[in-house]
Design an enzyme around this catalytic site. Structure first.
Site, PDB file in Angstrom:
ATOM      1  CD  GLN A  26      34.363  40.966  27.751  1.00 57.01           C
ATOM      2  OE1 GLN A  26      35.513  41.185  27.385  1.00 57.01           O
ATOM      3  NE2 GLN A  26      33.363  41.769  27.458  1.00 57.01           N
ATOM      4  CG  ASP A  48      28.698  49.974  41.095  1.00 54.56           C
ATOM      5  OD1 ASP A  48      27.948  50.803  41.627  1.00 54.56           O
ATOM      6  OD2 ASP A  48      28.481  49.486  39.963  1.00 54.56           O
ATOM      7  CE1 TYR A  53      25.892  46.518  35.083  1.00 54.00           C
ATOM      8  CE2 TYR A  53      27.225  46.293  37.058  1.00 54.00           C
ATOM      9  CZ  TYR A  53      26.624  47.087  36.103  1.00 54.00           C
ATOM     10  OH  TYR A  53      26.759  48.459  36.177  1.00 54.00           O
ATOM     11  CB  SER A 149      22.472  54.698  38.331  1.00 54.12           C
ATOM     12  OG  SER A 149      23.361  54.455  37.268  1.00 54.12           O
ATOM     13  CD  GLN A 175      27.150  53.982  39.017  1.00 56.50           C
ATOM     14  OE1 GLN A 175      27.239  53.214  38.077  1.00 56.50           O
ATOM     15  NE2 GLN A 175      27.035  53.548  40.265  1.00 56.50           N
ATOM     16  CB  SER A 204      32.857  55.027  31.432  1.00 55.68           C
ATOM     17  OG  SER A 204      33.628  54.697  30.296  1.00 55.68           O
ATOM     18  CB  ALA A 207      35.771  58.047  27.092  1.00 52.48           C
ATOM     19  N   GLY A 281      36.106  50.039  35.924  1.00 47.18           N
ATOM     20  CA  GLY A 281      35.429  48.834  35.455  1.00 47.18           C
ATOM     21  C   GLY A 281      36.349  47.896  34.711  1.00 47.18           C
ATOM     22  CD  GLN A 287      41.379  45.717  31.041  1.00 44.90           C
ATOM     23  OE1 GLN A 287      40.291  45.647  31.621  1.00 44.90           O
ATOM     24  NE2 GLN A 287      41.508  45.490  29.743  1.00 44.90           N
TER      25      GLN A 287
END
Length: 331
Positions: A26, A48, A53, A149, A175, A204, A207, A281, A287
């Site tokens: 995106q 990261d 991905y 992670s 992580q 996150s 959340a 992220g 953002q």
């Protein structure tokens, strides 16, 4: 920018880590380039990504963007999630660890990875094989250090035991998924990391957007948002009526203080003594830039008590909070 030591390692990382899960998905190249430039300008030195991905697309884009500034960054990537339907292109066999690292190095256009994470905890894996393979790639110079992670507390302890037994360099970072709506890591993961000297870099902190306050109880999520797309993980974890009400309560508190809820939520994670950094992220430059003010927010003891009254320490926001990607097995 603030910098913290990564556990007991000698690395110092920025308290914000640029997460690139959206890169090549995106987030197009030009936007990603602006984000990396902004991050660098604001002192972020930690980035990261992961092989999974966009099936290497994010790594490829990160490699292109860091080409002329590679040594300014602590570069982390991950392996373990499935990269194809082939039976040996996932998990932690020596075969796949060696191949995956070479593939990541090629995509990232670098000769070394600063931190290589085992991306998820597979209960059936032979972790000794994985640990010995990681020892070899660290000694070869292709990887400088490794991390874990989404590992549970007892599995962190098992990795540490295997490393000590085999005289293998121990992991330096963990992580987990941690924010004020999911305090489960406080029970075992964070204490284990503190005991063994691992840095903690949660993902996150807001959340998956619930702790921005943009979702309201009883209202359908807006189209184009993660909840609006019906993201399976989000709908079974964060997107609960109780969590939305908690977010609105905290939004009201933050309005009175004159700060954004997302900044409060990020600062709350960073206020935990075990935390080295948090992963931002973002999908867009705007953002990303919205994370920076969180570094100036201080959480008071009264605000710690407020959060505790809404989500008890060591618990999620509501019973049944269970990430479908990392389920509890029960009976």
């Amino acid at each position: 920018m603030q910098y913290r030591r990564l556990g007991r390692s000698n690395l110092r990382v920025s308290t914000l880590c640029l997460g690139t899960m959206m890169f090549s998905d995106q987030t197009p190249l030009d936007e990603a380039r602006n984000m990396v430039a902004s991050a660098r300008e604001h002192g972020i030195n930690f980035i990261d990504t992961a092989d999974v991905y966009m099936r290497g697309g994010s790594e490829d884009m990160v490699g292109r963007l860091l080409a002329d500034q590679r040594n300014d960054w602590i570069l982390a990537t991950k392996l373990g999630n499935s990269m194809s339907k082939q039976p040996n292109q996932s998990h932690y066999s020596r075969h796949w660890i060696m191949q995956s690292i070479n593939d990541s190095l090629q995509r990232l256009a670098t000769d070394h990875i600063d931190i290589l994470y085992l991306h998820r905890d597979y209960p059936e894996e032979n972790l000794e094989e994985a640990v010995r393979a990681l020892d070899d790639v660290i000694r070869s110079g292709k990887v400088r250090a490794f991390g874990l992670s989404n590992f549970r507390g007892w599995r962190i302890a098992e990795i540490m035991r295997l490393c000590q037994q085999a005289n293998v360099p121990q992991p330096v970072v963990c992580q987990p998924y941690y924010n004020l709506l999911n305090r489960n890591p406080e029970v075992e993961i964070l204490p284990a990391c503190g005991h063994y000297g691992l840095g903690v870099v949660p993902y996150s902190p807001i959340a998956r957007g619930v702790l921005t306050g943009k979702y309201r109880p009883g209202e359908a999520p807006a189209e184009g948002t993660r909840a609006g797309r019906g993201d399976r993980r989000m709908m079974q974890t964060e997107f609960r009526e109780e969590s939305l009400r908690i977010a609105q309560t905290l939004q009201h508190h933050c309005d009175g203080r004159g700060i954004a809820l997302a900044h409060f939520a990020t600062a709350w994670v960073l206020a935990n003594r075990h935390i080295s950094a948090v992963i931002a992220g973002p999908r867009t430059l705007a953002q990303l830039e919205d994370y920076y003010p969180a570094l100036d927010v201080e959480i008071t003891s009264e605000e710690e008590s407020l959060v505790d009254s809404l989500v008890a320490p060591g618990h999620p926001s509501t019973p049944g909070y269970n990430d479908p990607s990392y389920p509890f097995y029960g009976r």
